[in-house]
Design an enzyme around this catalytic site. Structure first.
Site, short mmCIF file in Angstrom:
data_model
loop_
_atom_site.label_atom_id
_atom_site.label_comp_id
_atom_site.label_asym_id
_atom_site.label_seq_id
_atom_site.Cartn_x
_atom_site.Cartn_y
_atom_site.Cartn_z
N ASP A 6 0.89 -1.22 0.07
CA ASP A 6 0.26 0.03 0.03
C ASP A 6 1.14 1.13 0.06
O ASP A 6 2.07 1.08 0.19
CB ASP A 6 -0.87 -0.06 1.22
CG ASP A 6 -1.82 1.26 1.43
OD1 ASP A 6 -2.47 1.54 0.13
OD2 ASP A 6 -1.95 1.79 2.15
N SER A 7 0.35 2.31 -0.30
CA SER A 7 1.12 3.62 -0.29
C SER A 7 1.52 3.89 1.22
O SER A 7 2.47 4.76 1.38
CB SER A 7 0.14 4.79 -0.98
OG SER A 7 -0.84 4.81 -0.03
N CYS A 76 -4.26 -1.48 -2.20
CA CYS A 76 -4.39 -0.17 -2.28
C CYS A 76 -5.35 0.25 -3.71
O CYS A 76 -5.05 -0.20 -4.66
CB CYS A 76 -2.96 0.63 -2.60
SG CYS A 76 -3.06 2.34 -3.00
N GLU A 161 -4.48 10.14 8.25
CA GLU A 161 -2.98 9.96 8.49
C GLU A 161 -2.62 10.88 9.54
O GLU A 161 -1.47 10.45 10.39
CB GLU A 161 -2.32 10.49 7.26
CG GLU A 161 -2.53 9.43 6.04
CD GLU A 161 -1.12 9.14 5.32
OE1 GLU A 161 -0.39 10.01 5.42
OE2 GLU A 161 -1.52 8.17 4.62
N CYS A 193 -10.96 3.03 -0.93
CA CYS A 193 -9.75 3.32 -0.35
C CYS A 193 -9.38 2.60 0.99
O CYS A 193 -10.47 2.32 1.83
CB CYS A 193 -9.99 4.90 0.08
SG CYS A 193 -8.44 5.38 0.82
N HIS A 195 -7.69 3.09 3.46
CA HIS A 195 -7.82 4.00 4.66
C HIS A 195 -9.28 4.07 5.14
O HIS A 195 -9.36 4.28 6.58
CB HIS A 195 -7.16 5.28 4.47
CG HIS A 195 -5.90 5.34 4.30
ND1 HIS A 195 -5.11 4.90 3.46
CD2 HIS A 195 -5.03 6.32 5.06
CE1 HIS A 195 -3.95 5.40 3.44
NE2 HIS A 195 -3.66 6.04 4.44
N1 DGL Z 1 -4.38 3.49 0.51
C1 DGL Z 1 -4.73 4.17 -0.57
C2 DGL Z 1 -5.88 3.55 -1.35
O1 DGL Z 1 -6.55 2.88 -1.15
C3 DGL Z 1 -5.09 5.49 -0.15
C4 DGL Z 1 -3.97 6.38 0.62
C5 DGL Z 1 -3.33 7.10 -0.63
O2 DGL Z 1 -3.93 8.06 -1.50
O3 DGL Z 1 -2.16 7.00 -0.85
O4 DGL Z 1 -6.32 4.32 -2.57
#
Ligand code: DGL
Length: 274
Positions: A6-7, A76, A161, A193, A195
């Site tokens: 993931d990012s 992600c 975050e 997403c 998150h």
């Molecule tokens: N975890 C990322 C996603 O699912 C979101 C966070 C990001 O923008 O890096 O898109």
């Protein structure tokens, strides 16, 4: 080993469901070894261009494959929506033809189609995910009669975050993004997403109780379990000692603190450079 990428630490919310942290019953996937990489030095990906997301994602995949991962899940949505197709069609056959990369779009699309009764589905995601149109395309490919309503919510990831999960300001911003979707009379909302599951209770409380809001990690667990059953040639190569390795590209203290919240158990990451 199964890689998760993931990012940042959002993908830990998916890993949590996959390995069943805090679940009543042991997950059938819990014994596999997992290596998780969060590229928090370059997060959020959701505000980057598709080209940048592709470059960053392939760098991360390269790193994880070199560590011995056989199969990697892009946990992600931004990376799955903007890079996965090209990775599967071009990058993987050229660089790692015997290895596999999966994403979060198809499992989520399949789950949403099972859930909707009125064929009106909402998507809440990062700007990069919504702008790509990739999730809508996967939904329509499987169910052409769907009406899909998408909303980009670029402020939500930075709030999470910052650890602003319980703040009233976060709820207000969520209400703002959810209002147009509520007005469209959707009966299913996709949290596109990784998150967002951290806010799933608030999101459920803000939409009508008739709207189904499912956890994308639950969809991923079903899909990965099924994939491993259908692909013994991959599954037989995966080690099963229950090992968990966490890697991050910056700010280990933050990653460990927030990552532990996302995963529901202690995260102790090593710093790596991609
Ligand atoms: N975890 C990322 C996603 O699912 C979101 C966070 C990001 O923008 O890096 O898109």
């Amino acid at each position: 080993m199964i890689g998760f990428f993931d990012s940042g630490f959002g993908g830990l919310s998916i890993l949590k469901e996959v390995i069943g942290v805090g679940a009543k019953e042991k997950s059938s996937l819990a014994d596999f070894d997992f290596m998780y990489l969060g590229d928090n030095a370059r997060a959020p990906y959701g505000n980057h261009s598709p080209e940048k997301i592709y470059t960053y994602t392939t760098e991360a995949l390269d790193y994880l494959f070199k560590q011995g991962c056989e199969l990697i899940v892009l946990a992600c949505f931004s990376a799955s929506a903007n890079a996965l197709r090209k990775i599967q069609q071009e990058w993987l056959p050229k660089n790692y033809p015997d290895k596999r990369v999966l994403g979060v779009l198809i499992p989520t699309a399949e789950e949403a189609i099972k859930e909707t009764k009125n064929n009106r589905v909402g998507i809440l995601g990062t700007r990069a995910t919504i702008n790509s149109g990739a999730l809508s395309a996967e939904l329509l490919k499987r169910s052409p009669n769907l009406q899909i309503f998408s909303e980009a919510a670029p402020l939500v990831v930075p709030l999470i975050e910052e650890g602003w999960v319980k703040k009233v300001e976060t709820k207000k911003i969520l209400r703002y993004y959810l209002k147009p979707l509520k007005n469209k009379k959707i009966d299913t909302l996709i949290l596109a997403c990784t998150h967002y599951p951290l806010l799933i209770r608030d999101i459920r409380a803000l939409v009508s109780s008739k709207v189904k809001v499912f956890h994308p990690g639950v969809a991923e667990k079903k899909s990965l379990t099924d994939y491993l059953q259908r692909h013994p040639e991959i599954t037989s190569k995966l080690s099963r000692t229950g090992k968990r390795i966490f890697l991050a590209t910056d700010r280990l203290d933050d990653f460990n603190r927030l990552g532990s919240k996302f995963l529901g158990e202690k995260v102790s990451a090593q710093l790596v450079t991609l």
